[in-house]
Write a protein that holds these residues in place. Structure first.
Motif, mmCIF file in Angstrom:
data_model
loop_
_atom_site.group_PDB
_atom_site.id
_atom_site.type_symbol
_atom_site.label_atom_id
_atom_site.label_comp_id
_atom_site.label_asym_id
_atom_site.label_seq_id
_atom_site.Cartn_x
_atom_site.Cartn_y
_atom_site.Cartn_z
ATOM 1 N N ALA A 145 14.162 146.442 9.547
ATOM 2 C CA ALA A 145 15.317 146.071 9.003
ATOM 3 C C ALA A 145 14.858 144.612 8.163
ATOM 4 C CB ALA A 145 16.372 145.716 9.809
ATOM 5 N N ARG A 146 14.161 143.676 8.954
ATOM 6 C CA ARG A 146 13.968 142.360 8.334
ATOM 7 C C ARG A 146 13.055 142.655 7.104
ATOM 8 N NH1 ARG A 146 15.301 140.384 13.561
ATOM 9 N NH2 ARG A 146 13.479 141.217 14.308
ATOM 10 N N LEU A 147 11.917 143.274 7.333
ATOM 11 C CA LEU A 147 10.962 143.732 6.395
ATOM 12 C C LEU A 147 11.629 144.251 4.931
ATOM 13 C CD1 LEU A 147 8.175 145.334 8.413
ATOM 14 C CD2 LEU A 147 8.004 142.993 7.055
ATOM 15 N N CYS A 148 12.776 144.902 5.170
ATOM 16 C CA CYS A 148 13.548 145.464 4.127
ATOM 17 C C CYS A 148 14.329 144.419 3.437
ATOM 18 C CB CYS A 148 14.226 146.972 4.521
ATOM 19 S SG CYS A 148 13.010 148.082 4.942
ATOM 20 N N GLY A 149 14.546 143.393 4.031
ATOM 21 C CA GLY A 149 15.336 142.328 3.568
ATOM 22 C C GLY A 149 16.812 142.345 3.937
ATOM 23 N N ALA A 150 17.022 143.147 5.134
ATOM 24 C CA ALA A 150 18.470 143.143 5.923
ATOM 25 C C ALA A 150 18.520 142.368 6.863
ATOM 26 C CB ALA A 150 18.563 144.662 6.277
ATOM 27 N N LEU A 151 19.879 142.044 7.314
ATOM 28 C CA LEU A 151 20.414 141.303 8.584
ATOM 29 C C LEU A 151 20.590 142.298 9.522
ATOM 30 C CD1 LEU A 151 22.842 139.126 6.226
ATOM 31 C CD2 LEU A 151 20.563 138.722 6.899
ATOM 32 N N VAL A 152 19.997 141.994 10.794
ATOM 33 C CA VAL A 152 20.019 143.015 11.965
ATOM 34 C C VAL A 152 21.320 142.516 12.544
ATOM 35 C CG1 VAL A 152 19.006 143.339 14.184
ATOM 36 C CG2 VAL A 152 17.718 142.949 12.199
ATOM 37 N N VAL A 153 22.175 143.819 12.921
ATOM 38 C CA VAL A 153 23.299 143.568 13.680
ATOM 39 C C VAL A 153 22.935 144.564 14.811
ATOM 40 C CG1 VAL A 153 25.708 143.943 13.735
ATOM 41 C CG2 VAL A 153 24.542 143.201 11.765
ATOM 42 N N ARG A 154 22.765 144.214 16.110
ATOM 43 C CA ARG A 154 22.681 144.900 17.234
ATOM 44 C C ARG A 154 23.829 145.428 17.991
ATOM 45 N NH1 ARG A 154 18.486 143.817 22.041
ATOM 46 N NH2 ARG A 154 17.178 143.365 20.538
ATOM 47 N N MET A 155 24.394 146.539 18.177
ATOM 48 C CA MET A 155 25.410 147.118 19.113
ATOM 49 C C MET A 155 25.110 148.539 19.286
ATOM 50 S SD MET A 155 27.654 148.284 15.642
ATOM 51 C CE MET A 155 28.030 146.545 15.199
ATOM 52 N N SER A 156 25.972 149.201 20.231
ATOM 53 C CA SER A 156 25.958 150.190 20.722
ATOM 54 C C SER A 156 26.349 151.447 19.806
ATOM 55 C CB SER A 156 26.952 150.359 22.172
ATOM 56 O OG SER A 156 28.132 150.510 21.800
ATOM 57 N N SER A 157 25.916 152.624 20.314
ATOM 58 C CA SER A 157 26.313 153.726 19.128
ATOM 59 C C SER A 157 27.878 153.933 19.167
ATOM 60 C CB SER A 157 25.393 155.275 19.726
ATOM 61 O OG SER A 157 24.400 155.029 19.740
ATOM 62 N N THR A 158 28.269 153.780 20.069
ATOM 63 C CA THR A 158 29.904 153.932 20.273
ATOM 64 C C THR A 158 30.385 152.800 19.421
ATOM 65 O OG1 THR A 158 29.915 154.931 22.246
ATOM 66 C CG2 THR A 158 32.021 154.146 21.446
ATOM 67 N N GLU A 159 30.121 151.532 19.564
ATOM 68 C CA GLU A 159 30.633 150.368 18.743
ATOM 69 C C GLU A 159 30.327 150.583 17.154
ATOM 70 O OE1 GLU A 159 30.001 146.719 21.738
ATOM 71 O OE2 GLU A 159 28.431 147.341 20.695
ATOM 72 N N HIS A 160 28.982 151.252 17.124
ATOM 73 C CA HIS A 160 28.840 151.423 15.579
ATOM 74 C C HIS A 160 29.690 152.364 14.894
ATOM 75 C CE1 HIS A 160 26.704 153.985 12.639
ATOM 76 N NE2 HIS A 160 26.209 152.795 12.270
ATOM 77 N N ASP A 161 29.918 153.620 15.706
ATOM 78 C CA ASP A 161 30.809 154.489 14.976
ATOM 79 C C ASP A 161 32.192 154.213 14.612
ATOM 80 O OD1 ASP A 161 28.585 156.002 14.956
ATOM 81 O OD2 ASP A 161 29.000 157.544 16.620
ATOM 82 N N GLU A 162 32.846 153.213 15.709
ATOM 83 C CA GLU A 162 34.095 152.678 15.395
ATOM 84 C C GLU A 162 34.102 151.892 14.360
ATOM 85 O OE1 GLU A 162 36.934 153.273 17.133
ATOM 86 O OE2 GLU A 162 36.161 154.460 18.805
ATOM 87 N N ALA A 163 33.076 151.105 14.117
ATOM 88 C CA ALA A 163 32.987 150.277 13.170
ATOM 89 C C ALA A 163 32.951 150.783 11.634
ATOM 90 C CB ALA A 163 31.778 149.062 13.306
ATOM 91 N N VAL A 164 31.915 151.958 11.439
ATOM 92 C CA VAL A 164 31.695 152.454 10.353
ATOM 93 C C VAL A 164 32.983 153.233 10.089
ATOM 94 C CG1 VAL A 164 29.418 152.252 10.196
ATOM 95 C CG2 VAL A 164 30.274 154.301 11.176
ATOM 96 N N ALA A 165 33.826 153.921 10.922
ATOM 97 C CA ALA A 165 34.877 154.427 10.526
ATOM 98 C C ALA A 165 35.701 153.594 9.620
ATOM 99 C CB ALA A 165 35.572 154.863 11.920
ATOM 100 N N LEU A 166 35.874 152.501 10.186
ATOM 101 C CA LEU A 166 36.853 151.444 9.647
ATOM 102 C C LEU A 166 36.308 150.972 8.391
ATOM 103 C CD1 LEU A 166 39.126 149.654 9.704
ATOM 104 C CD2 LEU A 166 38.194 147.869 10.707
ATOM 105 N N VAL A 167 34.868 150.601 8.017
ATOM 106 C CA VAL A 167 34.566 149.910 6.866
ATOM 107 C C VAL A 167 33.879 150.810 5.804
ATOM 108 C CG1 VAL A 167 34.030 147.935 8.190
ATOM 109 C CG2 VAL A 167 32.107 149.304 8.131
ATOM 110 N N SER A 168 33.770 152.073 6.215
ATOM 111 C CA SER A 168 32.909 153.087 5.375
ATOM 112 C C SER A 168 33.529 154.282 5.240
ATOM 113 C CB SER A 168 31.531 153.216 5.797
ATOM 114 O OG SER A 168 30.870 154.036 5.090
ATOM 115 N N HIS A 169 33.765 154.995 6.138
ATOM 116 C CA HIS A 169 34.193 156.297 6.225
ATOM 117 C C HIS A 169 35.665 156.532 5.899
ATOM 118 C CE1 HIS A 169 31.051 157.395 9.435
ATOM 119 N NE2 HIS A 169 30.486 156.763 8.313
ATOM 120 N N VAL A 170 36.853 155.631 6.521
ATOM 121 C CA VAL A 170 38.270 155.854 6.024
ATOM 122 C C VAL A 170 38.012 155.477 4.515
ATOM 123 C CG1 VAL A 170 40.331 154.649 6.141
ATOM 124 C CG2 VAL A 170 39.170 155.527 8.296
#
Length: 365
Positions: A163-188
């Motif tokens: 992720a860092r080599l690609c210029g991104a900022l790493v955010v570590r989380m569990s799979s369940t936390e991720h899916d709840e988050a992307v439902a809000l910020v991307s999928h809805v």
């Protein structure tokens, strides 16, 4: 920090090719594979990497990292196959849903699960395919890394370094936390954009002629691939459905309040409350580079509709030593000019106005 040296990218669509291009600019050796030979040829032609051949599968040429960027429905099977094919490699993916993929890989390849670490770069485009790929697609963007209890520490390290080599900022989380988050910020937001855009299908030409930048902002992502988004939404159905019910309830309350019209002072307060809540939500969004959002001042410039004018504007601003924090372009169909909104730091407003006046730009504030 563990750094990948030989990377195998499976899937040369927008995301896979963009990752490959980002790694190539950092000097990483990249090999490419895709079931679609046309996509593979295009990615190779763009300089994203070398096609995989039998030589890559020899022990001394095996990858230390495999990145899977295939459609959501195929992720589990392809990840499991990659874990088996390359027993010495860490395997990650670029999928936008993580819990379902982890469950699928766990069922298909439990003996190799320690070498799998999920990943999801929070970047993309309503366009698709390798021709839409960019090496800078992930610069300054969040990249979710979702290790599970059996993930090897060194496997997590190499995916975070990716992720860092690609210029991104790493955010570590569990799979369940991720899916709840992307439902809000991307999928809805994707569903909401598509619903609003769907209203346009029955609009008259006269109504559409009044469309401005606000409508285009709201509906831009509705142009995404319906087949891909159907897979994404199905894989994250629970969290998305819960938020859609919440949003639908809010919309219903606004609609009821509006139906009461001017006869009810309460109705006006209710509508305003929802609008103010939206302003509060927007202000909570992170600013540049994930930092706390700053307040910028917008300066609007009239831009003639001629080739090279936008480049000339940016050049004039740059020559004055002013950094543009954000830019928006509003161009009404048929008009001979557009409006460019330049967002700058408050301290830069005066020198910006002076520079624009010096170069003959028509400014509206």
């Amino acid at each position: 920090m563990t750094r990948p040296h030989r990377v195998h990218v499976i899937g040369t669509g927008l995301m896979g090719t963009s990752v490959a291009l980002a790694l190539r600019r950092r000097g990483v050796e990249v090999f490419l594979e895709d079931a679609n030979p046309h996509h593979l040829r295009l990615a190779v032609g763009l300089g994203a990497g070398t096609p995989v051949d039998e030589g890559v599968r020899q022990p001394d040429q095996a990858p230390d990292l495999v990145i899977v960027g295939v459609p959501p429905a195929a992720l589990g099977a392809v990840i499991a196959e990659a874990l088996e094919r390359y027993p010495g490699a860490v395997v990650t993916d670029l999928g936008s849903v993580k819990a379902a993929v982890l469950a699928d890989v766990s069922a298909r390849a439990p003996q190799w699960l320690d070498r799998y670490v999920g990943g999801h770069p929070m970047a993309g485009s309503e366009q698709s395919g390798p021709l839409a790929a960019r090496a800078d697609l992930f610069d300054g963007r969040a990249w979710a890394v979702t290790p599970h209890p059996r993930s090897r520490p060194e496997a997590v390290e190499i995916v975070e370094e990716l992720a860092r080599l690609c210029g991104a900022l790493v955010v570590r989380m569990s799979s369940t936390e991720h899916d709840e988050a992307v439902a809000l910020v991307s999928h809805v937001p994707q569903v909401a954009s598509s619903v609003v855009a769907g209203l346009l299908t029955t609009a008259s030409e006269g109504q559409l002629a009044l469309a401005g930048q606000g409508l285009r902002d709201v509906t831009r992502i509705a142009a995404g691939d319906p087949s891909l988004w159907s897979q994404i939404l199905s894989a994250n159905a629970g969290p998305v459905a819960r938020l859609l019910h919440e949003a639908a309830e809010s919309l219903h309350r606004v609609a009821v309040a509006l139906e009461k019209g001017e006869t009810s002072e309460y109705a006006g307060r209710e509508v305003r409350r929802f609008l103010e809540r939206g302003v509060t939500g927007v202000r909570r969004l992170p600013g540049k580079h994930g930092k706390r959002p700053e307040t910028f001042v917008s300066v609007t410039v009239l831009l003639p509709d001629r080739p090279g004018e936008l480049a000339r504007l940016f050049s004039d601003v740059s020559s004055a030593g002013i950094n543009i924090e954000d830019v928006r372009i509003d161009h009404s169909p048929g008009a001979p000019a557009g409006l460019v909104q330049l967002a700058v730091h408050p301290d830069a407003v005066s020198p910006l106005l002076e520079a624009l006046a010096r170069h003959g730009w028509d400014v509206h504030r």
